[in-house]
Design an enzyme around this catalytic site. Structure first.
Site, short mmCIF file in Angstrom:
data_model
loop_
_atom_site.label_atom_id
_atom_site.label_comp_id
_atom_site.label_asym_id
_atom_site.label_seq_id
_atom_site.Cartn_x
_atom_site.Cartn_y
_atom_site.Cartn_z
N GLY A 1 18.77 -3.12 17.39
CA GLY A 1 18.90 -2.51 16.60
C GLY A 1 21.16 -2.47 15.94
O GLY A 1 21.29 -2.36 14.92
N CYS B 1 3.11 1.42 -10.78
CA CYS B 1 3.61 2.41 -11.68
C CYS B 1 3.63 3.63 -10.15
O CYS B 1 2.94 5.00 -9.76
CB CYS B 1 1.42 2.91 -11.50
SG CYS B 1 1.83 4.25 -12.88
#
Length: 418
Positions: free
Chosen positions: A241, A345
């Site tokens: 992390g 798209c």
């Protein structure tokens, strides 16, 4: 600005001495480019920071699972944190030692567990009572003990994006403290389960040490409570992390991070297991792309590039920020503000908004900080082919994954069915 290992010479961006235009000419765009020496340097720095305490670094394979990257880390002595059977096979193919593998993840299948037992992984990070039951049953059938630790959810706010926060009680990961106690008691009494350690992971892209320290304190309290019942643990796994700098973040250096954790472990004998991923590889990678069109529209300027959200999902998924720079500088130009967009798209197919860029059609851009969660999250959306991966090390560029072709995609399908 990023602390990227990519550097300029005479205005041209280089990867470990290799000009990015030369890579684009040879392998085309879009393309992922990784600096192997930077990955190695980061691993050594991380390892050295924890030298004062017994520790094991298990690289989080999900960050970048290219075989060449895994092989590089295996040669440096890294262990590996995996979350699937596929990642296990990659580690094995890359020469990783299965005894240095920890298997995380909430949904391990029976087949994945059986394979992990077969090759002799170091530890299963157990995430539920149902999973522990499945591991125990598989170990009994295989006639070999299963090494386990329990992933505890310490309910610590990691102060990161909610999609990559994993240590709160509402997250799907880990078990609560009381539930963990019951799992450990059961495992300690089982003839086919071998209790090895305890695990936690509170999130990704953390830029402060305090959440790590808080989580470690809560985990160690449980370790001591278990010891009172005669259940002694060999290792404490604090997960990964540790963040990197994409824009304005100021994450702690590994020595600062190490001092904070080692203070909590002062006088203790448990081996510290760490699972860094992003910190080791993110800034060592860039996505190389070419501008297809300049498009002015309704008062905005768009640079339409040949990379897209299917190649680098993070900006669309997390609204993540990546520095985008011209590969070749043109100081005589006045940079205008532009949105860097791909051809997919979807309105979300934006790689960077409001960037000061002087690029023109046909010119190259580099999207920096793309070495982690880049190619690994790529897809074939819009039937686009995934880009190649190039590893540069010692001044030499090597193709470590070729560009996918349409034939590669179509080979798995049949218009008539099987």
């Amino acid at each position: 600005m990023s602390t990227s290992p990519f550097r300029r010479e005479d205005g041209v961006l280089l990867a470990d001495g290799v000009p990015l235009p030369a890579i684009a000419e040879r392998w085309g765009t879009p393309a992922y480019v990784y600096c192997g020496d930077a990955i190695a340097a980061r691993y050594r720095a991380f390892d050295a920071a924890f030298a004062a305490h017994p520790h094991r670094i298990c690289y989080a394979v999900k960050a970048n699972s290219n075989l060449a990257v895994l092989a590089l880390l295996a040669r440096l002595g890294a262990g590996f944190d995996i979350v699937s059977g596929g990642e296990l096979e990659r580690v094995l193919r890359a020469g990783g030692d299965p005894a240095g593998v920890v298997f995380s993840g909430v949904g391990k299948s029976r087949a994945e567990i059986e394979r992990a037992l077969e090759v002799g992984i170091g530890c299963f990070n157990v995430e539920s009572a149902a999973e522990l039951e499945r591991i125990e049953d598989a170990a009994r059938a295989a006639g070999r003990p299963a090494p386990i630790s329990v992933r505890v959810n310490p309910d610590v706010d990691a102060a990161t994006h909610p999609y990559i926060s994993t240590g709160l009680k509402e997250n799907k990961f880990g078990v609560a403290t009381d539930a963990a106690l019951d799992l450990y008691r059961h495992a300690a009494a089982s003839p086919v389960l071998r209790v090895e350690g305890i695990d936690c992971h509170i999130g990704s892209q953390l830029v402060r040490v305090e959440p790590f320290v808080d989580a470690l304190a809560r985990v160690l309290a449980l370790v001591d409570r278990l010891a009172e019942e005669g259940i002694r643990l060999a290792h404490v796994d604090v997960g990964g992390g540790l963040g990197v700098r994409y824009q304005e973040e100021a994450p702690p250096a590994p020595d600062v991070y190490a001092r904070a954790l080692l203070e909590g472990l002062r006088g203790r004998s448990e081996t510290l297991v760490l699972e860094p991923g992003r910190w080791l590889v993110a800034e060592a990678g860039a996505l190389l792309t070419r501008v297809e069109y300049e498009k002015p529209h309704e008062g905005r300027r768009f640079l339409v590039v040949d990379a897209a959200m299917n190649d680098l999902l993070r900006p669309a998924l997390y609204q993540a920020w990546h520095e985008i720079v011209p590969v070749t500088e043109h100081p005589e130009r006045v940079a205008g503000v532009a949105d860097v967009v791909g051809p997919v798209c979807e309105s979300a197919d934006v790689l960077g908004r409001d960037r000061a860029l002087d690029a023109r059609a046909g010119e190259l851009l580099a999207i920096l900080g793309a070495g982690a969660y880049g190619f690994g999250m790529a897809s074939n959306y819009n039937s686009r082919c995934r880009p190649p991966e190039i590893l540069v090390q010692g001044g030499e560029a090597r193709l470590v994954r070729r560009r996918e072709t349409l034939e590669d995609q179509l080979a798995l399908e049949s218009p008539d069915g099987a």
